[in-house]
Design an enzyme around this catalytic site. Structure first.
Site, short mmCIF file in Angstrom:
data_model
loop_
_atom_site.label_atom_id
_atom_site.label_comp_id
_atom_site.label_asym_id
_atom_site.label_seq_id
_atom_site.Cartn_x
_atom_site.Cartn_y
_atom_site.Cartn_z
N ASP A 200 0.81 -1.22 0.00
CA ASP A 200 0.00 0.00 0.00
C ASP A 200 0.85 1.27 0.00
OD1 ASP A 200 -2.70 1.35 0.58
OD2 ASP A 200 -1.47 2.06 2.26
N GLU A 257 1.33 -0.72 -5.02
CA GLU A 257 0.49 0.44 -5.30
C GLU A 257 1.45 1.61 -5.41
OE1 GLU A 257 -3.40 2.84 -3.57
OE2 GLU A 257 -1.82 2.23 -2.20
N HIS A 330 -10.95 -1.15 -4.14
CA HIS A 330 -11.61 -0.56 -2.96
C HIS A 330 -11.50 0.96 -2.92
CE1 HIS A 330 -7.40 -0.76 -2.00
NE2 HIS A 330 -7.58 0.02 -0.96
N ASP A 331 -10.64 1.54 -3.77
CA ASP A 331 -10.49 2.99 -3.82
C ASP A 331 -11.15 3.61 -5.05
OD1 ASP A 331 -9.06 3.30 -1.45
OD2 ASP A 331 -7.12 3.01 -2.42
#
Length: 563
Positions: A200, A257, A330-331
């Site tokens: 992340d 990410e 999810h974003d």
């Protein structure tokens, strides 16, 4: 190209809070994932990526970790995770977890000790502390979730730095002790038997050490912190060390990410000696906004714009290494609501066309929960109905930038991260079969018509198409070409058709996707072909046009080939 085991995977992203609630407390959990392994296996999934399940106060739904070694009680116990890993393995499904190492929660013991002993804490240098000037924060940088990146450290004249929410203080990667603590934790999880990590916000770990002000870019007098706190020179030293001390010691997969990385640096990230196995490229996912973090700066786009972004991404990734292809996460908001502009055209054909278009790109495909049944955006009527901290920030920032309350609500309904976080639709019963009690987040009301149970019984459903699509990539006679083949765009100037070839040794597969609600004439690359996949039931002998939202995957036959 050397083949890697993770290139063949089909990865399914699970947002655990919204996947399946096994104990009827309104919150999805680890046992809920275990109970749905048969569903995932029947779909054709070979790996699941589970969003954070570590101990957390859930200010950012688990991306604010208070203990890296414990699970959040609402998700279950460590024995539940052990059971999931073991049972998934039996079904041929690997487990990947999220790795959040740019920041912790402000409730992490390290930060709590700092709060209690601001001058003497052994963890002072675990975080980024700076002294303010004349009662003002050290710099005018804006956090990703709005407001200053600086928050006063109580009872001192110092501030702590947070790239994201105020409850997510950034770790000080300049401190070797911090890095060693994180490496120890990473290796603990790899030893436990997970297949790897989605990493992340990793490009935020290096900050510009000058900590100087920049020209404001908003009415709040602040400037995006990404200009000074993302992908800064020197980050390569941290990423090399992270890889050397952890990932490279295991035959694991790592998905970075990594927003903000210019294409010319992709080789460092995913090349032969890259930091990660693959990375996400967000450029085409954010084509509708001027900045991924400023939803009120809308951009009108067309199919040519989308096509250019996708093919530029594919070409650059192909030069460097391997990519992670996705439509949703999810974003992001739901893909059919974003990429199919007219609501009346959001149907089986457009959903399956979109799914196939991204699925056969070069790289490992990711499917986000609910994408395989065509889940859509919701529409909330007021700000109180939103949970996502980013959406709430965008709502108030929009109005500060001069937009009306109605316009602000429209912007966040379009882009809210809550769009993809609504509970999964298992059936048409109350709460969609997700739980027997009211879920933690309001349901999308169309669960009565869009759900797994209904689509399992319909041979012409989006779900059944996804199963067929996965089978074509994984085990058809064109599998090697569709997994390992190079990609070559075709019809690049066509205003509504996206098309490309996949080429491997002597094999060739040509993929056509019509983004129009009308028939589109097309000259096929080959006249001698096998039909691998088609989202329409019939196909004419001589194909001269594509039907509305048609997806057509054709395998070139060898000369002289006979059925």
């Amino acid at each position: 190209m050397e083949k890697k085991w993770w290139q063949k995977e089909v990865i399914y992203q699970i947002y655990p809070k919204s996947f399946y609630d096994s104990n009827n407390d309104g919150i999805g959990d680890i046992k809920g994932i275990t109970q749905k392994l048969d569903y995932l296996q029947s779909l054709g999934i070979t790996m699941v990526w589970i969003c954070p399940i570590y101990k957390s106060p859930m200010a950012d739904n688990g991306y604010d970790i208070s203990d890296y070694y414990q699970l959040n009680p609402e998700f279950g116990e460590m024995s539940d995770l052990d059971e999931l890993i073991e049972k998934a393995k039996v079904k041929g499904i690997k487990v990947v977890l999220d790795l959040v190492i740019n920041h912790t929660s402000d409730e992490h013991p390290w930060f709590q000790d700092l709060l209690q002993n601001p001058n003497t804490s052994q963890y002072r240098d675990y975080y980024i502390l700076k002294t303010g000037e004349n009662g003002q924060p050290p710099t005018n940088w804006r956090s990703v979730f709005g407001g200053s990146v600086w928050e006063p450290l109580p009872n001192t004249d110092e501030y702590y730095f947070h790239s994201f929410d105020v409850k997510q203080p950034d770790l000080n990667w300049e401190n070797k002790e911090v890095r060693e603590e994180l490496y120890k934790m990473v290796n603990y999880w790899l030893e436990k038997g997970i297949a790897g990590f989605r990493v992340d916000a990793i490009t935020f770990i290096k900050k510009d050490q000058n900590y100087d002000n920049l020209r404001p870019d908003g009415v709040d007098g602040l400037v995006k912190c990404t200009k000074k706190a993302r992908n800064q020179p020197g980050i390569e030293e941290f990423l090399h060390e992270l890889n050397d001390e952890t990932f490279s010691k295991y035959n694991c997969v790592t998905i970075g990410e990594a927003p903000g990385v210019p294409y010319e640096q992709y080789g460092d990230y995913i090349g032969d000696n890259g930091y990660f196995s693959m990375i996400f490229d967000f450029r085409y996912a954010d084509l509708d906004v001027a900045s991924g973090s400023e939803w009120f700066r809308r951009i009108d786009w067309n199919v040519l714009d989308l096509k250019k972004l996708i093919f530029t991404s594919q070409k650059e990734i192909q030069k460097a290494g391997w990519g992670a292809n996705f439509l949703e996460n999810h974003d992001q908001n739901r893909s059919i609501s974003k990429y199919i502009k007219e609501e009346e055209n959001r149907n089986f054909y457009s959903a399956t066309m979109l799914g196939a278009m991204f699925f056969f790109l070069r790289g490992t495909p990711f499917i986000y929960q609910g994408q395989e049944i065509g889940m859509t955006n919701f529409e909330r009527k007021n700000i109180e109905e939103f949970d996502d901290i980013s959406s709430i920030d965008q709502y108030y920032r929009s109005m500060k930038e001069g937009f009306s309350e109605e316009e602000a609500l429209h912007f966040i309904n379009l882009r809210s991260r809550d769009n993809s976080r609504t509970p999964f639709h298992w059936n048409n019963k109350q709460f969609g079969g997700f739980s027997e009690v009211k879920p933690w987040l309001g349901m999308n009301e169309n669960y009565t018509t869009i759900n797994v149970e209904q689509q399992k019984q319909d041979p012409n459903s989006i779900l059944q198409f996804y199963k067929e699509m996965i089978q074509v990539r994984q085990s058809s006679e064109a599998s090697e070409c569709l997994i390992y083949g190079e990609i070559e765009p075709i019809l690049e100037d066509h205003p509504t058709i996206v098309a490309y070839k996949r080429k491997y040794r002597n094999e060739e597969v040509v993929c056509y996707f019509n983004f129009s609600s009308e028939d589109q004439k097309v000259e096929l690359e080959h006249s001698n072909f096998n039909v691998l996949l088609n989202n329409y039931e019939t196909l004419s002998e001589q194909i001269s046009s594509l039907k509305p939202y048609q997806a057509l995957i054709l395998q070139k036959k060898e000369a002289g080939y006979n059925e």
